[in-house]
Design an enzyme around this catalytic site. Structure first.
Site, short mmCIF file in Angstrom:
data_model
loop_
_atom_site.label_atom_id
_atom_site.label_comp_id
_atom_site.label_asym_id
_atom_site.label_seq_id
_atom_site.Cartn_x
_atom_site.Cartn_y
_atom_site.Cartn_z
N LYS A 112 0.85 -1.20 0.00
CA LYS A 112 0.00 0.00 0.00
C LYS A 112 0.88 1.25 0.00
O LYS A 112 1.89 1.31 0.72
CB LYS A 112 -0.90 -0.03 1.23
CG LYS A 112 -1.93 1.10 1.30
CD LYS A 112 -2.82 0.91 2.52
CE LYS A 112 -3.86 2.01 2.67
NZ LYS A 112 -4.73 1.79 3.84
N SER A 189 -9.58 1.93 2.17
CA SER A 189 -8.37 2.54 1.65
C SER A 189 -7.34 1.51 1.20
O SER A 189 -6.54 1.79 0.31
CB SER A 189 -7.76 3.49 2.69
OG SER A 189 -7.29 2.78 3.81
N SER A 213 -9.83 -0.71 7.23
CA SER A 213 -9.23 -0.75 5.90
C SER A 213 -8.31 -1.93 5.61
O SER A 213 -7.76 -2.01 4.51
CB SER A 213 -8.47 0.56 5.64
OG SER A 213 -9.39 1.62 5.51
#
Length: 321
Positions: A112, A189, A213
């Site tokens: 991420k 997210s 998330s």
């Protein structure tokens, strides 16, 4: 006749090179990449059927075909231009020593894009930071590199990880899409990481969770996500949203793979004082607690108060039941 002639020529060429028919027949195929696990890939490497370079290239081919083309999953902000270089380094070391450098040797990982990486931008999903390269890796990134993992790509996220419902940034045009149904949300997210793992753009992934998330994207894309106890994993080098809740963690296809990642990234980091709480409380390996029969005889409780048939969509109620 043509096919027989081709087989005959192939047989002569293989004999000239000292190859046995099984050496070609057993080679790792793109089909085997689908839903591959750390264990299956390491077995293939140890049996001479797969190299880290070949593995990375297989994933790069899938990314090229499906992320910005085809179904347009749109899960990735940046593909690591040095992924193949790192794979070649790992292959060279394995050829010399006959040993993996660590428990994630040669395994491509989706990260991420709010984890600091010293050799690639960390954008946090915002155009304002498109070219922002941190001076050092996040603690977790340092640990996965030491374990032999190859960062194959940085994944899309809601800007500064501020949404638990979708993954859309100012870096990429459009939303990240759920590979199982591109009309559906990736849920949160870390949806870019989850979509990328579900679409077989990498073997394993890293996400972050402040509200939901890791848990949301994992649930929406048939994956396993660990939102661990605060203090188990260092937050050093991960862009903060709410330090009272922030936590990084694995997003993987299986519980075993998530545990293998957790073994690498859990532990004390002097740069994150809350990780002192984990001292003396981390087992030698969480794999010791894996039990394929662990749910045998278990009872499943259904929290029906969550679903009001009078107000809910009938298809949702049917699926829930």
């Amino acid at each position: 006749m043509k096919s027989n002639k081709l087989l005959f020529i192939l047989a002569i060429a293989m004999a000239f090179l000292g190859l046995k028919p099984s050496a070609v027949a057993q080679h790792f195929s793109p089909k085997q990449l689908q839903e591959a696990t750390i264990s299956s890939l390491h077995t293939a490497m140890q049996n001479g059927k797969l190299t880290a370079v070949e593995l990375v290239q297989l994933y790069l081919d899938r990314i090229k075909e499906y992320d910005k083309d085809g179904p347009f999953i749109n899960a990735l902000i940046m593909v690591n231009p040095k992924a193949l270089t790192e794979a070649r380094r790992l292959d060279s070391l394995y050829k010399v020593t006959g040993k993996f450098i660590g428990p994630l040797h040669g395994i491509p990982i989706i990260v991420k894009d709010n984890y600091n990486t010293f050799d690639m931008p960390t954008t946090n999903g915002t155009l304002a930071m498109k070219n922002s390269i941190p001076p050092a890796d996040a603690f977790v990134i340092q640990k996965i590199r030491e374990a032999g993992a190859i960062i194959i790509a940085k994944s899309n996220l809601a800007e500064f990880a501020q949404s638990g419902n979708f993954s859309v940034s100012s870096i990429l045009p459009g939303y990240s899409r759920n590979p199982y149904d591109t009309r559906r949300t990736t849920a949160g997210s870390s949806g870019g990481t989850a979509a990328a793992v579900a679409a077989d753009f990498g073997t394993i992934g890293l996400g972050t969770d402040t509200g939901s998330s890791i848990r949301g994207p994992a649930a929406h894309q048939s994956l396993v996500g660990f939102r661990c106890t605060l203090g188990l994993i260092s937050r050093n080098g991960i862009a903060p949203l709410a330090l009272t809740n922030d936590m990084g963690g694995p997003i993987c296809r299986t519980v075993e793979d998530a545990v293998r990642v957790l073994d690498v990234i859990a532990g004390y980091d002097k740069a994150d004082s809350v990780t002192r709480l984990s001292n003396g409380k981390i087992p030698e390996s969480y794999r010791a607690y894996l039990d394929k029969n662990g749910l045998k005889g278990a009872r499943i409780g259904v929290f029906r108060q969550l679903c009001d048939p009078a107000k809910a969509d009938s298809q949702v109620v049917a699926l829930f039941n």
